[in-house]
Design a protein around this motif. Sequence first.
Motif, PDB file in Angstrom:
ATOM      1  N   ALA A 151      -0.232   1.497  24.612  1.00 42.62           N
ATOM      2  CA  ALA A 151      -1.221   1.236  25.677  1.00 42.62           C
ATOM      3  C   ALA A 151      -2.244   0.161  25.286  1.00 42.62           C
ATOM      4  O   ALA A 151      -2.972  -0.332  26.136  1.00 42.62           O
ATOM      5  N   ARG A 152      -2.306  -0.178  24.032  1.00 42.08           N
ATOM      6  CA  ARG A 152      -3.178  -1.241  23.515  1.00 42.08           C
ATOM      7  C   ARG A 152      -4.653  -1.137  23.965  1.00 42.08           C
ATOM      8  O   ARG A 152      -5.211  -2.044  24.603  1.00 42.08           O
ATOM      9  N   PRO A 153      -5.294  -0.003  23.654  1.00 42.46           N
ATOM     10  CA  PRO A 153      -6.716   0.120  23.988  1.00 42.46           C
ATOM     11  C   PRO A 153      -7.571  -0.832  23.156  1.00 42.46           C
ATOM     12  O   PRO A 153      -7.152  -1.274  22.085  1.00 42.46           O
ATOM     13  N   VAL A 154      -8.764  -1.126  23.671  1.00 40.60           N
ATOM     14  CA  VAL A 154      -9.714  -1.960  22.924  1.00 40.60           C
ATOM     15  C   VAL A 154     -10.924  -1.087  22.576  1.00 40.60           C
ATOM     16  O   VAL A 154     -11.590  -0.556  23.469  1.00 40.60           O
ATOM     17  N   ASP A 155     -11.180  -0.922  21.290  1.00 38.87           N
ATOM     18  CA  ASP A 155     -12.310  -0.088  20.855  1.00 38.87           C
ATOM     19  C   ASP A 155     -13.628  -0.814  21.080  1.00 38.87           C
ATOM     20  O   ASP A 155     -13.771  -1.986  20.728  1.00 38.87           O
ATOM     21  N   PHE A 156     -14.584  -0.095  21.669  1.00 33.82           N
ATOM     22  CA  PHE A 156     -15.879  -0.702  21.993  1.00 33.82           C
ATOM     23  C   PHE A 156     -16.872  -0.511  20.856  1.00 33.82           C
ATOM     24  O   PHE A 156     -17.034   0.594  20.354  1.00 33.82           O
ATOM     25  N   LYS A 157     -17.571  -1.592  20.523  1.00 38.35           N
ATOM     26  CA  LYS A 157     -18.531  -1.520  19.428  1.00 38.35           C
ATOM     27  C   LYS A 157     -19.939  -1.882  19.851  1.00 38.35           C
ATOM     28  O   LYS A 157     -20.882  -1.744  19.080  1.00 38.35           O
ATOM     29  N   GLN A 158     -20.102  -2.401  21.055  1.00 35.84           N
ATOM     30  CA  GLN A 158     -21.453  -2.793  21.475  1.00 35.84           C
ATOM     31  C   GLN A 158     -21.557  -2.946  22.979  1.00 35.84           C
ATOM     32  O   GLN A 158     -20.547  -3.029  23.690  1.00 35.84           O
ATOM     33  N   PHE A 159     -22.831  -2.985  23.433  1.00 44.75           N
ATOM     34  CA  PHE A 159     -23.147  -3.244  24.845  1.00 44.75           C
ATOM     35  C   PHE A 159     -24.221  -4.330  24.869  1.00 44.75           C
ATOM     36  O   PHE A 159     -25.219  -4.231  24.156  1.00 44.75           O
ATOM     37  N   ARG A 160     -24.001  -5.365  25.665  1.00 41.81           N
ATOM     38  CA  ARG A 160     -25.039  -6.396  25.809  1.00 41.81           C
ATOM     39  C   ARG A 160     -25.402  -6.573  27.278  1.00 41.81           C
ATOM     40  O   ARG A 160     -24.508  -6.603  28.127  1.00 41.81           O
ATOM     41  N   TYR A 161     -26.695  -6.652  27.520  1.00 38.89           N
ATOM     42  CA  TYR A 161     -27.213  -6.859  28.867  1.00 38.89           C
ATOM     43  C   TYR A 161     -27.720  -8.293  28.899  1.00 38.89           C
ATOM     44  O   TYR A 161     -28.642  -8.650  28.151  1.00 38.89           O
ATOM     45  N   VAL A 162     -27.072  -9.130  29.717  1.00 41.25           N
ATOM     46  CA  VAL A 162     -27.272 -10.583  29.589  1.00 41.25           C
ATOM     47  C   VAL A 162     -27.799 -11.174  30.907  1.00 41.25           C
ATOM     48  O   VAL A 162     -27.266 -10.864  31.980  1.00 41.25           O
ATOM     49  N   ASN A 163     -28.805 -12.023  30.803  1.00 42.65           N
ATOM     50  CA  ASN A 163     -29.338 -12.712  31.982  1.00 42.65           C
ATOM     51  C   ASN A 163     -28.244 -13.637  32.557  1.00 42.65           C
ATOM     52  O   ASN A 163     -27.760 -14.532  31.857  1.00 42.65           O
ATOM     53  N   TYR A 208     -15.763  -6.212  30.578  1.00 36.01           N
ATOM     54  CA  TYR A 208     -15.316  -5.762  29.250  1.00 36.01           C
ATOM     55  C   TYR A 208     -13.828  -6.052  29.077  1.00 36.01           C
ATOM     56  O   TYR A 208     -13.084  -6.143  30.058  1.00 36.01           O
ATOM     57  N   PRO A 209     -13.381  -6.201  27.835  1.00 35.82           N
ATOM     58  CA  PRO A 209     -11.979  -6.559  27.601  1.00 35.82           C
ATOM     59  C   PRO A 209     -11.051  -5.355  27.714  1.00 35.82           C
ATOM     60  O   PRO A 209     -11.483  -4.216  27.557  1.00 35.82           O
ATOM     61  N   CYS A 210      -9.782  -5.616  27.988  1.00 35.81           N
ATOM     62  CA  CYS A 210      -8.764  -4.560  27.952  1.00 35.81           C
ATOM     63  C   CYS A 210      -7.438  -5.179  27.511  1.00 35.81           C
ATOM     64  O   CYS A 210      -7.358  -6.386  27.314  1.00 35.81           O
ATOM     65  N   ARG A 211      -6.406  -4.341  27.427  1.00 32.83           N
ATOM     66  CA  ARG A 211      -5.056  -4.732  27.027  1.00 32.83           C
ATOM     67  C   ARG A 211      -5.070  -5.656  25.799  1.00 32.83           C
ATOM     68  O   ARG A 211      -4.757  -6.852  25.884  1.00 32.83           O
ATOM     69  N   GLY A 212      -5.489  -5.082  24.679  1.00 32.88           N
ATOM     70  CA  GLY A 212      -5.490  -5.835  23.428  1.00 32.88           C
ATOM     71  C   GLY A 212      -6.324  -7.099  23.489  1.00 32.88           C
ATOM     72  O   GLY A 212      -5.985  -8.091  22.848  1.00 32.88           O
ATOM     73  N   GLU A 213      -7.384  -7.095  24.309  1.00 30.81           N
ATOM     74  CA  GLU A 213      -8.308  -8.230  24.458  1.00 30.81           C
ATOM     75  C   GLU A 213      -7.662  -9.466  25.109  1.00 30.81           C
ATOM     76  O   GLU A 213      -8.126 -10.578  24.920  1.00 30.81           O
ATOM     77  N   GLU A 214      -6.582  -9.243  25.857  1.00 35.19           N
ATOM     78  CA  GLU A 214      -5.986 -10.373  26.578  1.00 35.19           C
ATOM     79  C   GLU A 214      -6.742 -10.661  27.870  1.00 35.19           C
ATOM     80  O   GLU A 214      -6.769 -11.780  28.353  1.00 35.19           O
ATOM     81  N   LEU A 215      -7.310  -9.600  28.458  1.00 33.93           N
ATOM     82  CA  LEU A 215      -7.926  -9.721  29.782  1.00 33.93           C
ATOM     83  C   LEU A 215      -9.372  -9.245  29.740  1.00 33.93           C
ATOM     84  O   LEU A 215      -9.705  -8.313  28.990  1.00 33.93           O
TER      85      LEU A 215
END
Length: 477
Positions: free
Chosen positions: A62-74, A223-230
């Motif tokens: 399923a190629r999940p992408v592990d999340f390590k941070q959250f950024r709130y960007v102008n 946020y990224p998904c599918r092994g950071e392809e998308l």
Amino acid sequence: MNIAIVGAGIAGLGAAIALRRAGHYVEIYEKSQFKNEIGAAILITPNGHRILRRWGFNFDKARPVDFKQFRYVNASTLEIAKYESFEGVEERFGERMASYHRVDLHSGLREIATGEREGWTAPAKIHLGCEVVGVDSEKGVIELKGGEKISRDLVVIADGCHTAFIPQVAQEDIPVQMIGKSVYRMLAPFAKLREHSDASKLWDDEKPGFVTFFRNDLMIVTYPCRGEELLNVAIFHNTRLEERQKVDWNSSAELSKVLEVLEGCSELVKHIPQTTDVIKVYTVTQRPPALTIHRGKIICIGDSVHHMLPTHAQGGCSALEDAAALEVLLSLHPDSPKPFTHTASNLEKRLKLYQHLRLPRSAPTQILSSLSPQLTMAGLAKKTAELRKFYAGDLPPWPMGTGSWTEPLREFFYSYDVFAEAEDVLKAWDEETGWCEGMEGVAGEGIAGKNRWFGDVGRWAVEDLRDGNGVDREVAR
Ligand SMILES: Cc1cc2nc3c(=O)[nH]c(=O)nc-3n(C[C@H](O)[C@H](O)[C@H](O)COP(=O)(O)OP(=O)(O)OC[C@H]3O[C@@H](n4cnc5c(N)ncnc54)[C@H](O)[C@@H]3O)c2cc1C
């Protein structure tokens, strides 16, 4: 038991897996042909991953992408206004927090539900193109479009947020409500995104996670998904007149309309929708909690019961929790704390127990998810009272929901282990009387510990309603 499940979304497939594991035979009736594009991503937090792991989900595939941070960007200047680290989440909760392409998560669940597994009952059958148009809760009968009637020992309703059946089960109409926001959604290929010179500012030298852009009342969650392809992109904007009726997931949107909404944003933000040909739009809805989720031989799970805003990434996780709770409470296996023996009366008792286990968890999750400074903070104080109808334990400090990923909210959502909670309840439960020794919580008394997730919800709610003192439907919306 022979069980019919209505709907093959996360809840329906999850229930099929869970009930096979519990020793039952399952068939799923799904109205679509699965040809609909369900492209978008979904974040599964540790409370959901605990369940996927126990079920033997194939994470590599399923190629999940592990999340390590959250950024709130102008969105105009690309300045980072807020940074939240997720380092340590996996260590604290013993499970990952990771995103999936929805198709990959769905395929993974389907593979388990319909695959041979040692020690499980026969693979679930999925009947595609079978719309269920009626249910008889007393007889356990579903009626398909075309008139065929199918009788089963138990019917699990998992037909999603536009459910046709919750009014019949709950004996009240609980319509979905719009919150005035719609979403343009798309999956942007990272390769094309990176053609913009500013992309490296945001996505180089940073571990995967959220980049949420904001500008006035615009919120763009990516946020990224599918092994950071998308890159999964959801542009929350004020609903336009022509979007009001677009409440399903498959209405197409024009790029020009999206660019109008992005007026004033940086060139990078405007570049995002130009990297893909497929843009969809839908209007955000939610529904207040149902107070009764079972009747006779019917139990309702997933979004049919707890349709919530996507603010805290808990809708799909709650659907998995529902399924896992069914697995524990209806297990025929001798190693269960109290193995289930199928009689109509035993089933009724177990489904009631399920309701008392799940509503104190799913209703607060729903109500907390209806609070977000970017979407709606309406009725903040009254919502605490609303929560107390279902849940007696400690709450995250006010203002609840102001940061979907803050530590108190992570504790509240991610620490929940549905298998442990359900097993504890089953151990404490007296099958004859229905009483749960040591579990009897009283709403509003702030009970901490195990029994905060358990309560006589049906009774409180019904009695309060009878007194004219019950759940304030307007507030819950
Ligand atoms: C923008 C957005 C982002 C989200 N992000 C997250 C997230 O990051 N993390 C998270 O955990 N949750 C998230 N959610 C919530 C999550 O997507 C839902 O809670 C979850 O998909 C619900 O699953 P379900 O199986 O209950 O319903 P559905 O996925 O709606 O499935 C219902 C199924 O039933 C079928 N059906 C309907 N009616 C009938 C009928 N009469 N007969 C037969 N079949 C029928 C439908 O075709 C469908 O296949 C998000 C939701 C949205 C809108």
